[in-house]
Design an enzyme around this catalytic site. Structure first.
Site, short mmCIF file in Angstrom:
data_model
loop_
_atom_site.label_atom_id
_atom_site.label_comp_id
_atom_site.label_asym_id
_atom_site.label_seq_id
_atom_site.Cartn_x
_atom_site.Cartn_y
_atom_site.Cartn_z
N GLY A 14 -5.58 13.13 15.97
CA GLY A 14 -4.21 12.31 16.05
C GLY A 14 -2.35 13.04 17.06
O GLY A 14 -2.45 13.39 15.32
N ALA A 25 8.38 26.38 17.37
CA ALA A 25 8.39 28.00 16.52
C ALA A 25 7.08 29.16 16.67
O ALA A 25 7.61 29.48 16.91
CB ALA A 25 8.46 27.60 15.12
N ARG A 75 -10.06 14.31 21.98
CA ARG A 75 -11.33 14.21 20.93
C ARG A 75 -12.29 14.94 21.69
O ARG A 75 -12.16 14.53 23.19
CB ARG A 75 -11.51 12.78 20.84
CG ARG A 75 -10.24 11.45 19.98
CD ARG A 75 -9.99 12.41 18.91
NE ARG A 75 -9.44 11.16 17.85
CZ ARG A 75 -8.80 11.29 16.72
NH1 ARG A 75 -9.26 12.53 16.29
NH2 ARG A 75 -7.23 10.50 16.05
N ASP A 106 -7.93 17.01 10.07
CA ASP A 106 -9.68 17.44 8.88
C ASP A 106 -10.17 17.95 9.89
O ASP A 106 -11.30 18.91 10.32
CB ASP A 106 -9.64 16.64 8.07
CG ASP A 106 -11.06 17.26 7.95
OD1 ASP A 106 -12.66 16.10 8.78
OD2 ASP A 106 -11.75 17.95 7.34
N THR A 128 -0.62 15.61 10.47
CA THR A 128 -1.95 14.08 10.44
C THR A 128 -0.89 13.49 9.90
O THR A 128 -0.32 14.01 8.68
CB THR A 128 -3.22 14.61 9.77
OG1 THR A 128 -3.76 13.41 9.42
CG2 THR A 128 -3.11 15.41 8.53
N ILE A 129 -0.05 12.68 10.55
CA ILE A 129 0.72 11.48 9.39
C ILE A 129 -0.03 10.79 8.12
O ILE A 129 0.33 10.55 7.44
CB ILE A 129 0.32 10.47 10.08
CG1 ILE A 129 -0.59 9.43 10.64
CG2 ILE A 129 1.38 10.79 11.37
CD1 ILE A 129 0.00 8.37 11.01
N ASP A 130 -1.78 11.08 7.68
CA ASP A 130 -2.04 10.33 6.95
C ASP A 130 -1.91 11.08 5.24
O ASP A 130 -2.39 11.26 4.36
CB ASP A 130 -3.85 10.79 6.58
CG ASP A 130 -3.93 9.74 7.59
OD1 ASP A 130 -3.45 8.74 8.09
OD2 ASP A 130 -5.39 9.78 8.61
N ASP A 132 -3.89 14.50 4.33
CA ASP A 132 -5.08 13.93 3.59
C ASP A 132 -5.79 15.98 3.23
O ASP A 132 -6.99 15.54 4.01
CB ASP A 132 -5.67 12.84 3.97
CG ASP A 132 -6.31 13.42 6.34
OD1 ASP A 132 -5.50 14.20 6.71
OD2 ASP A 132 -6.66 12.75 6.42
N ARG A 165 7.77 -16.45 2.84
CA ARG A 165 6.23 -16.42 3.49
C ARG A 165 6.12 -14.86 2.65
O ARG A 165 6.53 -14.70 2.54
CB ARG A 165 6.17 -16.99 4.45
CG ARG A 165 6.14 -17.94 5.30
CD ARG A 165 5.88 -17.45 6.64
NE ARG A 165 6.09 -18.89 7.76
CZ ARG A 165 6.43 -19.14 8.52
NH1 ARG A 165 6.97 -17.63 9.70
NH2 ARG A 165 6.56 -20.25 10.04
N GLY A 173 -4.36 4.26 7.84
CA GLY A 173 -5.20 5.25 6.37
C GLY A 173 -6.92 4.40 6.17
O GLY A 173 -6.50 3.62 5.83
N ARG A 174 -7.46 5.14 6.70
CA ARG A 174 -8.83 4.64 7.02
C ARG A 174 -9.55 5.19 5.70
O ARG A 174 -10.06 3.95 4.77
CB ARG A 174 -9.41 5.25 7.98
CG ARG A 174 -11.43 4.52 8.71
CD ARG A 174 -11.48 5.10 9.97
NE ARG A 174 -12.29 6.76 10.00
CZ ARG A 174 -11.84 7.18 10.96
NH1 ARG A 174 -10.87 6.34 11.91
NH2 ARG A 174 -11.57 8.81 10.80
N GLY A 188 9.22 -1.30 -1.75
CA GLY A 188 9.56 -2.67 -3.72
C GLY A 188 8.40 -3.68 -3.00
O GLY A 188 8.50 -4.40 -3.53
N ALA A 189 7.06 -2.78 -2.39
CA ALA A 189 5.78 -4.01 -2.48
C ALA A 189 5.16 -4.75 -3.38
O ALA A 189 4.97 -3.58 -4.85
CB ALA A 189 4.98 -3.07 -1.69
N LYS A 216 10.69 -16.62 -7.53
CA LYS A 216 10.18 -15.69 -6.26
C LYS A 216 9.82 -15.93 -5.13
O LYS A 216 8.78 -17.39 -5.38
CB LYS A 216 9.31 -14.46 -6.45
CG LYS A 216 9.43 -13.12 -5.56
CD LYS A 216 9.20 -12.42 -6.02
CE LYS A 216 8.44 -11.01 -4.92
NZ LYS A 216 10.61 -10.35 -4.49
N HIS A 218 9.65 -14.91 -1.41
CA HIS A 218 8.49 -14.94 -0.46
C HIS A 218 8.18 -13.00 -0.95
O HIS A 218 8.08 -13.08 -2.52
CB HIS A 218 9.79 -13.73 0.27
CG HIS A 218 10.54 -12.69 0.14
ND1 HIS A 218 11.27 -12.67 -0.80
CD2 HIS A 218 10.58 -11.56 -0.03
CE1 HIS A 218 12.25 -12.03 -1.29
NE2 HIS A 218 11.43 -10.76 -1.27
#
Length: 322
Positions: A14, A25, A75, A106, A128-130, A132, A165, A173-174, A188-189, A216, A218
């Site tokens: 990815g 670089a 891939r 990975d 990788t953005i994960d 991991d 709502r 993030g699998r 602040g979720a 609250k 929402h």
């Protein structure tokens, strides 16, 4: 340099913001030290089919803050076979490439290890953005992706508040909930759902009700894709709480965009460190960002006990969202 004259570089898996900065670089520091640098298009798939071109200083001009990867990525099912690995090795020998830099995650590193096992000099750069990959505090692209989620949620919250709502926001993030966790803390979720930690929808519903009782109007719930379907979670919470829910799936939006200053800086440092590793005649190494310093470590570190999930940060998120 004792025999090292030509090196190759590819991006695989990815795409991640900052890959181009790392590539720049590698190319420029390589040329600075007298190396001939070859770019390999479309990752291992391109390597197998000989899509190899010499890079110049101008090849990487003005890409340091560009998202994606100018070398493209793909891939490669063939690279998972012995035949494919032999074809890849043959192409490197054909181009007289003495060492290969692999920028990816990975799966990309596993492919790199198969080439190292055949005697090739290999250096990995974790992109990788994960976030991991074990052995490094940060991977290229994670900071940018997290900031992208925070920016999106800040906009969604305006609508959530206006319409009173609950919004369920699904992020990438699998197998890893790092983006959901750190973005959730930053914005602040009210709840953060990740594949590493079991969750109880009744508890989340009760939290929504408690928030409503104190005024609250929402809520924002972040869901890593590996934790479950946002649509199913939204329907379950609507049924249990009685509150109207809306779903937003950010998807590949998280992979795009210019890299943050942090990602661009880390990428440049890792690209430069990769050249130093090659010139030191070391192999099966990867670059890493540890305690704000770019270091060299064993490629095997990426496959140790795995990158531990930050349970302390997860517990803090729950404590702050009571």
């Amino acid at each position: 340099m004792s025999g090292i004259k030509r090196i190759g570089v590819l991006t695989s898996g990815g795409d991640a913001p900052g890959m181009n900065a790392a590539l720049r670089a590698v190319v420029r520091k390589g040329i600075y030290h007298g190396l001939v640098v070859y770019g390999i298009n479309r990752g291992y798939e391109g390597l197998i089919h000989g899509e190899i071109q010499e890079m110049s200083l101008g090849s990487v001009a003005d890409i340091v803050l560009r998202g994606g990867t100018i070398l493209k990525t793909a891939r490669s099912a063939e690279m998972r076979t012995v035949e494919g690995q032999l074809k890849a090795t043959e192409q490197l020998h054909k181009s007289q490439i003495d060492a290969l830099v692999v920028i990816g995650g990975d799966g990309s590193f596993r492919g790199a290890q198969t080439l190292a096992a055949q005697g090739l000099q290999i250096v990995g750069i974790p992109g990788t953005i994960d976030n991991d990959i074990a052995g490094t505090d940060l991977t290229i692209g994670f900071d940018t992706a997290t900031n992208t989620v925070v920016d999106a949620v800040s906009k969604i919250r305006d609508t959530a508040s206006s319409h009173e709502r609950t919004f369920i926001v699904e992020v990438m993030g699998r197998d890893c909930g790092n983006i959901a966790l750190q973005a959730g803390i930053a914005c602040g979720a009210e709840s953060i759902l990740v594949p590493e930690i079991p969750y109880d929808l009744d508890e989340i519903s009760d939290k929504l009700k408690r928030g409503h009782q104190r005024g609250k109007n929402h809520s924002i719930i972040l869901v890593a894709e590996g934790a479950g379907s946002a649509f199913q979670i939204g329907e379950e919470l609507r049924s249990r709480s009685g509150f109207e829910t809306r779903i937003t799936i950010l998807g590949h939006l998280q992979r795009g965009g210019n890299p943050s200053a942090l990602d661009a800086m880390i990428a440049a440092g890792m690209g430069g460190k990769a050249i130093e590793i090659i010139l030191a005649h070391e192999t099966s190494k990867m670059t890493a960002y540890v305690n704000q310093v770019i270091i060299s470590t064993s490629l095997d570190a990426a496959y140790g006990k795995g990158r531990p999930f930050n349970r302390e940060l997860y517990d803090l998120a729950n404590e702050l969202s009571i």
